[in-house]
Write a protein that holds these residues in place. Structure first.
Motif, short mmCIF file in Angstrom:
data_model
loop_
_atom_site.label_atom_id
_atom_site.label_comp_id
_atom_site.label_asym_id
_atom_site.label_seq_id
_atom_site.Cartn_x
_atom_site.Cartn_y
_atom_site.Cartn_z
N GLU A 5 0.82 -1.20 0.00
CA GLU A 5 0.00 0.00 0.00
C GLU A 5 0.86 1.26 0.00
O GLU A 5 1.93 1.30 0.61
CB GLU A 5 -0.91 0.01 1.23
N HIS A 9 -2.53 5.52 1.18
CA HIS A 9 -3.50 4.49 1.56
C HIS A 9 -3.33 4.09 3.02
O HIS A 9 -4.32 3.86 3.73
CB HIS A 9 -3.36 3.27 0.65
N ALA A 58 -10.51 1.61 -4.90
CA ALA A 58 -9.43 1.18 -3.99
C ALA A 58 -9.51 1.94 -2.68
O ALA A 58 -9.40 1.35 -1.59
CB ALA A 58 -8.07 1.40 -4.66
N ARG A 288 -7.90 -10.04 0.82
CA ARG A 288 -7.65 -8.61 0.64
C ARG A 288 -6.76 -8.36 -0.58
O ARG A 288 -6.97 -7.40 -1.33
CB ARG A 288 -7.01 -8.00 1.88
N GLN A 292 -7.72 -5.96 -3.59
CA GLN A 292 -6.89 -4.84 -4.04
C GLN A 292 -6.58 -4.94 -5.53
O GLN A 292 -6.57 -3.93 -6.24
CB GLN A 292 -5.60 -4.80 -3.22
N HIS A 296 -7.71 -2.19 -8.25
CA HIS A 296 -6.70 -1.60 -9.12
C HIS A 296 -7.12 -1.71 -10.58
O HIS A 296 -7.04 -0.73 -11.34
CB HIS A 296 -5.36 -2.29 -8.90
#
Length: 378
Positions: A5, A9, A58, A288, A292, A296
């Protein structure tokens, strides 16, 4: 894409976690919604030109996950900014964007989303809610039924998936319409649910609901593209919802296992307790990562790639959430069923991530057909 991250983020995750901690599992939905909006979290995915944060799914998924991990998830984040906000931002007219996006971003307006029907289930091709033109006025007339629609009572309007006839073929094609809550002929009935969620579920009836021509969102001939522009974020955000719930349950179990002592050491020292909790943590972290990836791809404009990843993320997160909740309840034993620890209600709630907005079986169908190239059985 990087699997690490960004600093931004991480900062967002930390700030939202602090907000969630202040409200906790006994949160007041309206108070939390208002504060999250004031801090810019509700509209973090919406364009800056309309008061949003200029980010994407995101960022919005981080917000929902962290609120869920604190025990105070906001289900309508999936519906209002993620589905409806995204569709209007991508395909709405300038007037629709001006009318809705600032309010969705600052939390003063909310939208529900209506696609599911009693006789259609997971088969969107069987949707029977139809829209036809009034030849004299150009207005739209919507007729049909919807079921399991969240938060209609607190929403200013519902983005309804209907179908119009193709003038060339006569075939029905999906289209999206903004239906105000107080539209004549638009009625709702609350569904009596065992699920103890703050947001209620409704059955909707549309009886020749008259809408102006500009109630149609986007191009009448681009319905499927616009529909999936909303469904992919819905799957990603449902994954965030599930991961947050699983993290919340796991955190309560870990705290209990560290402190609870029956013999000479805390029960968390025993591998029969520790290993299943460790496995639940691993499953949530893996889910997760897929979430992600899906976010993205979606934010990068890859709708096809995002479709596959969003379905996989939703599947993985739903399974991980159910296992985390089950293991957490089991770790606490009888205490896991008490109100004090707040886990028993999650036994039912965690199943939602397996069922909605699409069942795990339909996701397996999608992967087997679209990814593996296997033939259909239906």
């Amino acid at each position: 894409m990087s699997t690490i991250e960004t600093a931004e983020h991480k900062a967002l995750r930390s700030a939202v976690a602090a907000l969630g901690k202040r409200h906790g599992r006994d949160y007041d939905r309206e108070a939390l919604w208002a504060e999250a909006a004031k801090l810019g979290y509700l509209g973090v995915n919406l364009p800056e030109a309309y008061g949003g944060g200029g980010g994407g799914i995101a960022e919005l998924s981080i917000v929902l996950e962290e609120l869920g991990a604190a025990g105070c998830p906001l289900l309508m984040m999936i519906v209002s900014p993620a589905i409806c906000g995204t569709v209007i931002a991508r395909f709405g007219t300038e007037s629709q964007q001006q009318a809705w996006l600032p309010g969705l971003a600052d939390g003063t307006r909310t939208m529900a989303f209506g696609i599911t029907e009693p006789d259609a289930g997971s088969n969107s091709h069987r949707i029977t809610t139809t829209a036809r033109r009034d030849p004299d006025t150009g207005d739209w007339l919507l007729t049909g039924r919807k079921v399991f629609i969240s938060g209609v009572d607190i929403a200013d309007a519902t983005l309804i998936v209907g179908r119009t006839a193709d003038a060339r073929t006569g075939n029905l094609k999906p289209c999206l319409f903004i239906v105000p809550r107080d539209a004549e002929g638009f009625t709702r009935r609350a569904i009596d649910m065992e699920l103890g969620a703050v947001e209620k579920q409704f059955e909707l009836t549309l009886d020749d609901v008259r809408l102006p021509a500009d109630a149609l969102v986007g191009d009448e001939d681009a319905g499927l593209l616009q529909l999936f522009a909303g469904l992919n974020p819905e799957r990603i955000m449902t994954a965030a919802f599930a991961i947050g719930m699983g993290r919340y349950a796991l955190s309560r179990a870990i705290e209990y296992a560290r402190d609870r002592q029956v013999w000479k050491t805390p029960i968390g020292a025993h591998q029969a307790i520790a290993h299943p909790l460790a496995q639940a943590h691993i499953d949530l972290e893996l889910a997760r990562l897929m979430m992600q990836k899906a976010a993205h791809l979606y934010d990068a404009g890859d709708d096809i790639g995002a479709g596959e990843a969003a379905n996989m993320a939703k599947y993985a997160a739903g399974e991980a959430c159910v296992r985390a909740v089950d293991q957490s309840v089991h770790t606490l034993g009888g205490n896991g069923l008490t109100r004090e620890f707040g886990l028993a209600s999650l036994i039912t709630a965690s199943r939602v991530a397996r069922i909605a907005p699409v069942s795990r079986e339909m996701i397996l169908n999608y992967v087997s057909h679209q990814t593996l190239g296997l033939p259909k059985s239906y």
